[in-house]
Design a protein around this motif. Structure first.
Motif: not given
Ligand SMILES: Nc1ncnc2c1ncn2[C@@H]1O[C@H](COP(=O)(O)OP(=O)(O)OP(=O)(O)O)[C@@H](O)[C@H]1O
Length: 688
Positions: A404-405, A392-399
């Motif tokens: 997510f839950g 998710a960090r790589n592809y969408l830049d989100i943490e």
């Protein structure tokens, strides 16, 4: 200074010319004498010494590292002096390196001493006409210096040149991805066995989606290896390390290799076995690889040679391999491959990592993947929540995100490769934002979860029909109903996505044995239901737990503690004609190439029903074979010895019966389920 050298050389050349011309005027009988003395005089008069450094050493077997180090060293001094230079583009096509062209000459000064370098090439020896000029030319560098400085040049200067040359090589190094050319091309205009392109894979350990602790462990292992030159020398081991990467398609095995190469700044050699004719070609290829490299054998399909030896007739299998080795089959054999990995040839050149990848680890021949050959086994498994967060960090830049839950919950049961997760996360147009991508992933995970449940139910039904569970279901059940057992199981033990991520599960027999023993334990009986017997979803941890329980139950606490460290249980296969092998004992059998007599050994666990079932026939066999020249033994292979037995002794399920031939350290596994005296005796007689 060149003028001084040229003047001397041309005077000598004239002297030689005159000598050759008038040599014929001397009487034949004294010509040899005259010639010898003339050369002595010339050597005395000529104050210069020449040293040649050829491109190939050892009868063209290997390109000389010294030649390339000199080439690199001269690239700095030659740019100022030489008139004809050759250009090479390096480092991501961003810089140009110049080197001396053929027949160029440059001078160099070392500690006030002047030397001269000349580059040249020798014409091909063969008289055949080639369409590709330069194919057989042999390049060389010639170093000329005054004989007065012989010591300083041969001892210090050459060492200085090689060291500097290697430093320059590291600085200019453009990492390459190599693949082996078919051997038909080896002698043509492509003068190398490996074709190459620039290696530019962007994968790193930061972008790899996998458990963080595991990632760190692998990184540390690699770095330790790369700094281990002195350590490997100290322990007397070739400076190389084998990695086995295994897991389903799309779980990041290739990405891991690229990340390793990027971490260590190594080249990658992609070994294509199908184009290699035989073991000797394989060896030649290995010799041509440079240090600081990863040699990869990626196995997308099933290659027979590397598979377990399942051939019905082990003798014909061995014969076939021997035939292939003798050259008539003209194929790379398993032993050829093993030789390259850790035979005497594997020590040619250091700092090499050998990686095997496979989707079917249980199908690989155990000899290939035992520790020492494949030192580290890395399982690349289906995506988990932690790995998803990296993607998710790589592809969408989100943490983080409100979805997510839900995604975390779904990952507990859904089975999806990182490649599929990545594909769902990747925006396919400018309109697709993170929400769209995450929702798409949620849908895909829900579908995957449904599919996993359906599949496990279908498999359970099939197994019941096949009668695989009959043994287990015959056993007394606990008071808990089957439905509630299934619920308990699903809630606490078998979560398909989680457990199937752990690769490797034992054979059907083993599972049934463990489970049928475990049913004696009321707590574990809850775990027994047709649904629970979906083999692909039974994780080894669960099986170990059952095994432990079963051992304890069978032992009832009345046996002495076993040397192998497993739970207390009465031992089986007790006979004066049967040798009880300890761990060092069986290790010795594995090491011996030549033994006094062949051995038949059963790997067993005393609590295993199938071992108990064959006890009588095996003991009878041992009695019959007593004094016949075949030794019969047993090795308790559960508990602490299980991992070793799996790695080294081909243990799949209990019992495993092995025959150690007289002249080979490699045991042959008894391939049949028939364990009566006659069948076992036929096997022994065929091999003894
Ligand atoms: N663990 C991972 N981390 C990051 N990306 C991954 C991972 N696994 C797969 N991917 C993505 O999926 C693509 C395919 O992965 P890769 O080729 O490394 O898998 P593989 O296990 O080698 O597959 P195969 O067994 O089919 O060769 C990669 O290009 C990468 O984008």
């Amino acid at each position: 200074m060149w003028t001084e050298l040229s003047a001397t050389i041309s005077s000598l050349a004239i002297a030689f010319f005159m000598f050759e011309k008038y040599l014929n005027y001397f009487p034949y009988t004294i010509r040899g004498y005259v010639e010898r003395n003339f050369r002595k005089v010339v050597n005395f008069v000529n104050p210069y010494v020449e040293i040649s450094f050829h491109e190939f050493t050892s009868e063209r077997l290997k390109r000389s590292d010294a030649f390339f180090a000199i080439q690199n060293y001269l690239s700095t001094s030659s740019t100022e002096n030489a008139r004809r230079l050759k250009a090479d583009v390096v480092k991501d096509s961003q810089s140009v390196v110049l080197s001396m062209d053929a027949k160029e000459e440059v001078a160099d000064v070392f500690n006030g001493v002047k030397v001269w370098w000349a580059s040249g090439k020798m014409p091909p020896q063969s008289k055949s006409i080639s369409w590709f000029p330069g194919s057989e030319e042999k390049r060389y560098y010639k170093l000329t210096f005054h004989k007065h400085y012989r010591e300083i040049i041969t001892k210090s200067y050459v060492e200085h040149v090689l060291k500097k040359g290697k430093e320059i090589e590291v600085k200019n190094r453009q990492r390459m991805l190599y693949t082996n050319n078919p051997s038909n091309d080896w002698h043509g205009w492509k003068s190398t066995k490996w074709g190459n392109i620039v290696f530019e894979h962007p994968s790193t350990f930061d972008t790899l989606a996998m458990d963080t602790a595991k990632k760190e462990e692998i990184k540390k292992d690699l770095i330790k290896f790369s700094k281990g030159k002195d350590y490997y020398a100290k322990i007397g081991k070739a400076w190389k390390r084998g990695y086995l990467l295994y897991g389903p398609p799309g779980t990041g095995k290739s990405s891991m290799i690229a990340a390793m190469a990027n971490l260590l700044d190594y080249d990658v050699y992609d070994l294509e076995l199908t184009t290699i004719k035989d073991n000797s070609e394989l060896r030649m290829l290995l010799i041509e690889t440079k240090g600081k490299s990863i040699i990869v054998r990626e196995r997308k399909g099933r290659r027979k040679m590397m598979m377990k030896q399942t051939e019905k007739d082990p003798i014909s299998k061995m014969k076939k391999e021997a035939e292939e080795e003798s050259g008539s089959g003209s194929k790379v054999t398993l032993s050829g491959l093993l030789n390259v990995i850790d035979g005497i040839w594997s020590a040619c050149g250091g700092e090499r990592i050998i990686i095997f990848t496979t989707n079917y680890v249980d199908k690989l021949d155990p000899a290939l993947i035992r520790r020492g050959r494949m030192d580290k086994h890395i399982v690349m498994s289906y995506c988990c929540f932690e790995a998803f967060k990296v993607l998710a960090r790589n592809y969408l830049d989100i943490e983080s995100h409100e979805l997510f839950g839900k995604i975390e919950e779904l990952f507990v049961e859904a089975k999806m490769s990182p490649a599929d997760v990545a594909d769902n996360l990747m925006p396919k147009s400018d309109e697709q934002d993170e929400e769209t991508c995450l929702k798409r992933l949620v849908e895909a995970l829900e579908a995957s979860k449904e599919e996993a449940i359906k599949k496990s139910e279908e498999e359970a039904v099939l197994k019941t029909k096949d009668g695989v569970v009959t043994e287990a279901t015959k056993k007394p059940k606990s008071s808990a109903t089957e439905d509630s057992a299934t619920e308990t199981l699903e809630a606490n033990l078998i979560k398909p996505a989680t457990l199937s991520a752990i690769a490797g599960f034992p054979g059907v027999e083993g599972i049934v044995a463990w489970i049928s023993n475990a049913t004696l334990c009321p707590a574990k009986a809850k775990a027994i239901s047709p649904r629970a017997l979906n083999l692909s979803n039974i994780c080894p941890v669960f099986v170990e737990a059952l095994e432990g329980d079963a051992a304890q139950l069978n032992g009832n606490g009345n046996g002495a503690a076993h040397a192998n460290g497993a739970a207390t249980v009465a031992d089986i296969f007790n006979s004066e004609n049967l040798v009880n092998l300890s761990r060092p004992g069986i290790e010795n059998l594995l090491k011996l190439e030549n033994r006094k007599e062949p051995w038949l050994v059963v790997l067993y666990a005393p609590w295993c029903q199938f071992c108990q079932g064959m006890e009588a026939s095996y003991v009878e066999l041992a009695d019959k074979l007593a004094g016949s020249g075949v030794k019969v033994g047993k090795f308790r292979a559960d508990g602490d010895q299980k991992e070793f037995s799996k790695q080294e002794l081909q243990l799949g399920s209990f019992p495993t019966i092995l025959f150690f031939p007289k002249h080979s350290s490699r045991p042959i596994k008894y391939p049949s389920e028939k364990r009566d005296v006659d069948s076992l005796m036929t096997f022994v007689n065929a091999l003894r």
